[in-house]
Design a protein around this motif. Structure first.
Motif, PDB file in Angstrom:
ATOM      1  N   PRO A  87      40.495  -6.922  41.550  1.00 35.15           N
ATOM      2  CA  PRO A  87      40.242  -5.508  41.233  1.00 35.15           C
ATOM      3  C   PRO A  87      39.206  -4.887  42.174  1.00 35.15           C
ATOM      4  CG  PRO A  87      39.084  -6.919  39.694  1.00 35.15           C
ATOM      5  CD  PRO A  87      39.956  -7.828  40.519  1.00 35.15           C
ATOM      6  N   GLN A 138      42.321  -0.934  36.997  1.00 32.07           N
ATOM      7  CA  GLN A 138      41.914  -2.261  37.475  1.00 32.07           C
ATOM      8  C   GLN A 138      42.208  -3.366  36.483  1.00 32.07           C
ATOM      9  OE1 GLN A 138      37.863  -1.141  38.386  1.00 32.07           O
ATOM     10  NE2 GLN A 138      38.175  -1.514  40.573  1.00 32.07           N
ATOM     11  N   GLU A 139      42.411  -3.006  35.228  1.00 29.42           N
ATOM     12  CA  GLU A 139      42.577  -4.024  34.180  1.00 29.42           C
ATOM     13  C   GLU A 139      43.667  -5.029  34.512  1.00 29.42           C
ATOM     14  OE1 GLU A 139      41.469  -1.625  30.147  1.00 29.42           O
ATOM     15  OE2 GLU A 139      42.965  -3.260  30.000  1.00 29.42           O
ATOM     16  N   GLY A 140      43.307  -6.311  34.476  1.00 31.69           N
ATOM     17  CA  GLY A 140      44.284  -7.373  34.651  1.00 31.69           C
ATOM     18  C   GLY A 140      44.590  -7.739  36.090  1.00 31.69           C
ATOM     19  N   ARG A 176      50.071   0.627  36.098  1.00 29.15           N
ATOM     20  CA  ARG A 176      49.549  -0.734  35.912  1.00 29.15           C
ATOM     21  C   ARG A 176      50.558  -1.793  36.332  1.00 29.15           C
ATOM     22  NH1 ARG A 176      46.355  -0.539  30.181  1.00 29.15           N
ATOM     23  NH2 ARG A 176      44.323   0.131  30.991  1.00 29.15           N
ATOM     24  N   GLY A 188      36.121   2.229  40.447  1.00 31.56           N
ATOM     25  CA  GLY A 188      35.976   1.869  39.048  1.00 31.56           C
ATOM     26  C   GLY A 188      34.834   0.874  38.891  1.00 31.56           C
ATOM     27  N   THR A 189      34.679   0.366  37.663  1.00 38.58           N
ATOM     28  CA  THR A 189      33.554  -0.549  37.404  1.00 38.58           C
ATOM     29  C   THR A 189      33.638  -1.795  38.274  1.00 38.58           C
ATOM     30  OG1 THR A 189      34.872  -1.361  35.553  1.00 38.58           O
ATOM     31  CG2 THR A 189      33.092   0.160  35.040  1.00 38.58           C
ATOM     32  N   GLU A 190      34.850  -2.207  38.649  1.00 41.64           N
ATOM     33  CA  GLU A 190      34.996  -3.451  39.407  1.00 41.64           C
ATOM     34  C   GLU A 190      35.092  -3.235  40.914  1.00 41.64           C
ATOM     35  OE1 GLU A 190      35.521  -6.507  37.723  1.00 41.64           O
ATOM     36  OE2 GLU A 190      36.859  -6.137  36.017  1.00 41.64           O
ATOM     37  N   SER A 223      38.921   2.427  36.602  1.00 39.68           N
ATOM     38  CA  SER A 223      38.649   1.248  35.756  1.00 39.68           C
ATOM     39  C   SER A 223      39.850   0.909  34.875  1.00 39.68           C
ATOM     40  CB  SER A 223      37.415   1.497  34.871  1.00 39.68           C
ATOM     41  OG  SER A 223      36.266   1.575  35.668  1.00 39.68           O
ATOM     42  N   ASP A 224      40.550   1.944  34.416  1.00 39.63           N
ATOM     43  CA  ASP A 224      41.750   1.710  33.608  1.00 39.63           C
ATOM     44  C   ASP A 224      42.873   1.116  34.450  1.00 39.63           C
ATOM     45  OD1 ASP A 224      40.483   2.684  31.380  1.00 39.63           O
ATOM     46  OD2 ASP A 224      41.224   4.724  31.625  1.00 39.63           O
ATOM     47  N   ASP A 277      51.047   3.122  32.083  1.00 42.05           N
ATOM     48  CA  ASP A 277      51.796   1.864  31.981  1.00 42.05           C
ATOM     49  C   ASP A 277      52.548   1.558  33.272  1.00 42.05           C
ATOM     50  OD1 ASP A 277      53.418   4.086  31.534  1.00 42.05           O
ATOM     51  OD2 ASP A 277      54.867   2.959  30.326  1.00 42.05           O
TER      52      ASP A 277
END
Lengths: 516, 516
Positions: free
Chosen positions: B142, B136-138, B107, B165-167, B133-134, B104
């Motif tokens: 990213p 990069q969210e939001g 992020r 990560g995926t992005e 990837s976790d 948290d």
């Protein structure tokens, strides 16, 4: 247990006769360790090529030792091959068993050893996983059996895990530790027996995780190796897991570290609950990645690189803490002190050969000594000449204890001439002639010879002053030092003066300018 | 991704402005790496003592670098502390996030960074376990976020695990690797993201097993650490797990090794299916054993010993393969080549200061240089003087490429005078005066000064000959080398000749004998 047998005059250890049963890579490493420490070794190995394999390991070991230390090794122990276990162990004081890792086979061989060896002989097993209590079953003298588990390459890695079984006598463990220390190894006693002991359990845990990472294509073997050798591998060459984490915990130390990182243990970070299936596909994947990583280097080349790197790392650790040494480097420093002391005992310093300069140093050109020209670097010549001076000083009583008591000889001036080059691995021999001396001064002339033909490659002329190291000024040397110096100096005064002595830089080289 | 921003003239890397968010032990290590590479760093860390902590890490790093390499570092980058994340990252080309390990929190901070940094700035996270990837969210951008996971001490251990990560855009990974290489670190790309990546998974597996061994009293923490550092720790400083086992497999290599040792995996050797309960009793047990192991050494002392050992190990690996280097040592050798080349670009060699000898080398007395008298060893003086000669030679165009093309200058004669001693860690400065030269010969006089007061501790007079290294004989230097040498030699011809030049050993020291 009986008291240790009398010490052989040429051996470093409190024993002089060892038997090695099994002469593969591990057995061969043991043989090299014992033979190079001046201990006679009898070998039994039914393998048709046992003699060749042992000779190869011994050659590797001798080369590595030559690079590792300039201290004088004792005369090599005698190596002989026997036709039976009984013949090999009949007079042994220590029997080292290194046969393949099968309980039935080991038990059979250990029973033969137990029956034929003197009852007070120690029996060490090189097993990497079997419990000593399981190996002791049925022996007439189980109290002298223990595990002595070494690591490859045995001739360079000092660790031996010593593990006793339920029947092992405490005196056996103590004797084993003392013998290993005497030959320059590090015997570490594991308090309670357990399969695979400590090192292999740690390796096994990491190995399983590594196999998962490769199988799942998280990385290839080269990447995984790089992760190790550019990070915690460097740390672990000098401090282990717990001491490293103690530092990471900062001033609050280990308890703080555990409080901070303990919770990670419960995270789902590891696949270790499963055992990876090492099927053909995974074997082939790892094999192919390993080929790519080797980048054309053969096993022999990799082995040579590994050995030279290990030599360099241990030598670096020997220089730690202002020359006191740390870990494997301290072990080497302590071993070298004993080698020097044993060499001193073997010499007759009161009856020097007056017909020639003193031959004081024999060493070999180490990989770390090579410069970008491919030759021995300039300052390494002075290192060997400095060692030569130190050897002379020890001979007149100026040793470490003398220096610690507050006096020493300091070099104040040096003149070097380079006559030829030395190459990697070449043997070097240095001689010393005392040109002049008085109660404060020592004027020396060293010559350095390379290779079997002994071609002269450099000379060094030195002026030294005897000093009070606290006061930082010259002071007369004490009578006992001068008394040891006098016969040498008198003998050398009768030798012809070297033509190169007393020259300044550029002098007698003026003729070269004419050809320029 | 856009192309990298223009290079700062004083920075080694393809960037000149970095922001570090979080300045603890890890963040501080990053700051030191960047600042010492000549990169300006803006820091945000709300900790009230952040400035002090960063200053301490930077001081440690600077000391360690001074021991590690004699190559010239660029001028330090500017270090400034900012009141907000936005202010720190506003102009950054690389943002390194090193805040505590909570998803948290990370992020929230990354969202602030993402919003305030230029859209093309790279964002690296120091997380040791969270998946990119976790993280990069939001984020609005990213594609420029990746994990850059370093190891403690960050200023000495070169490894950084780079994980996308995926992005994450492929160009981001490539850029990150290039930047890390430029500042002397080793960016290793992990192919697929997984919690804890590679290094920490391996460490975690071994750590769990270690805790079981301590809890069950198989051994104490000192024994466990000794098992590591006297065996596989030494191996892993230079080759990893798979390459080590490849060698153990012998000529048959990796596939043979797997066939031989694969079956062990099924043996019940490890307790890893359970997670050890790190309760108060176990914490206290480990804490007490760790205290005993430290043997009175404070964390600061252990840290200093560790850093000096790491320096020595990396330097030993730099000497591997006849000076080509291996692993972390090759990385250092490559880094030093770039440092020398960058320093050459910063100089104006065609306009030498004719009023004084050339100041060519600045270095520091390394722990490995100290002898049993507690002073810098004799031959290390010649090492510094040799480096001084090399620095002069590079200045007249005789560099590594020149040597590889078949010519070089060889030292044929040296005269050293020792005037005072140097102690551990002291700064050293060497100057060079060209006494004479012709087309083959170079006659040099070096002086060595120590400490901030610059007391003169030694001099060296050298005669060098220009040689054809293949033929092994003296030959005239080419016109372009002589042309670079000429203005220096002419300027130095107007300097007074050093009184100590041209002396033989013992000359002008005769007066001492009268006081003896």
């Amino acid at each position: 247990m009986t008291t240790p047998p009398p010490c052989s005059p040429s051996s470093l250890a409190p024993l002089s006769r060892v038997a090695c049963i099994g002469g593969g890579v591990i057995g061969g490493g043991w043989i090299a360790r014992f033979v190079l420490a001046g201990i006679d070794v009898k070998v039994f190995d039914p393998h048709p090529e046992a003699e060749r394999i042992v000779a190869e390991v011994l050659a590797n070991a001798e080369r590595a030792y030559g690079l590792l230390t300039g201290a004088p090794l004792p005369p090599r122990g005698r190596l002989s091959f026997c036709a039976t276990v009984a013949e090999a162990v009949a007079q042994a004081q220590w029997v080292q068993e290194s046969v393949p890792e099968r309980l039935d086979l080991k038990r059979r061989v250990l029973a033969q050893i137990d029956a034929a060896a003197p009852p007070e002989a120690l029996i060490g097993s090189s097993t990497s996983g079997l419990k000593p209590s399981d190996l002791q079953e049925g022996l007439a003298h189980p109290e002298r059996l223990f595990v002595a588990h070494p690591y490859n390459p045995v001739y360079l890695l000092p660790l031996v895990e010593i593990v006793g079984g339920t029947e092992t006598a405490p005196g056996t463990i103590a004797q084993a530790k003392a013998v290993l220390e005497a030959i320059g190894m590090k015997g570490v006693v594991i308090a309670r027996e357990i399969e695979a002991f400590v090192g292999d359990r740690l390796l096994e845990a990491l190995w399983r995780e590594a196999l998962w990472l490769i199988k799942d294509d998280i990385c290839d073997v080269e990447t995984l190796d790089d992760v190790i050798r550019y990070s915690f591998g460097l740390r672990w060459a000098q401090m282990g897991l717990f001491q490293t984490y103690r530092i990471a915990g900062g001033e609050a130390g280990m308890r703080h570290f555990l409080a901070q990182f303990g919770p990670c243990l419960a995270w789902p970070w590891s696949k270790l609950t499963d055992v990876v299936d090492l099927d053909d596909a995974l074997v082939e994947k790892i094999g192919a990645q390993s080929d790519a990583q080797a980048d054309g280097l053969s096993i022999r080349e990799l082995e040579r690189i590994r050995d030279e790197n290990l030599v360099g790392i241990v030598q670096a650790l020997k220089a730690s803490r202002e020359g006191e040494g740390w870990g494997a480097g301290k072990l080497l420093a302590d071993f070298e002190r004993r080698l020097w002391s044993a060499a001193g005992d073997r010499r007759a310093p009161d009856a020097p050969d007056a017909s020639a300069p003193l031959a004081l140093v024999e060493t070999r050109v180490s990989p770390a000594w090579i410069d970008y020209n491919g030759h021995m670097t300039e300052h390494r010549y002075l290192q060997v000449f400095g060692d030569t001076t130190d050897a002379l000083l020890r001979r007149i009583g100026v040793d470490l204890a003398y220096v610690e008591a507050g006096h020493s000889y300091y070099t104040v001036e040096t003149h070097l001439r380079h006559l030829d080059e030395a190459k990697l691995g070449e043997t070097l021999r240095a001689t010393c002639q005392i040109l002049a001396s008085d109660d404060k001064r020592l004027h020396l002339f060293h010559r350095l010879f390379a290779g079997p033909e002994g071609r002269e490659i450099a000379t060094a002329e030195h002026m030294l002053l005897h000093v009070d190291t606290q006061a930082g000024r010259a002071t007369p040397a004490p009578a006992e030092v001068l008394a040891r110096l006098a016969p040498l100096a008198e003998a050398h005064a009768r030798l012809p003066a070297p033509p190169a002595a007393g020259r300044a830089v550029g002098q007698k080289r003026a003729s070269l300018a004419a050809t320029a």
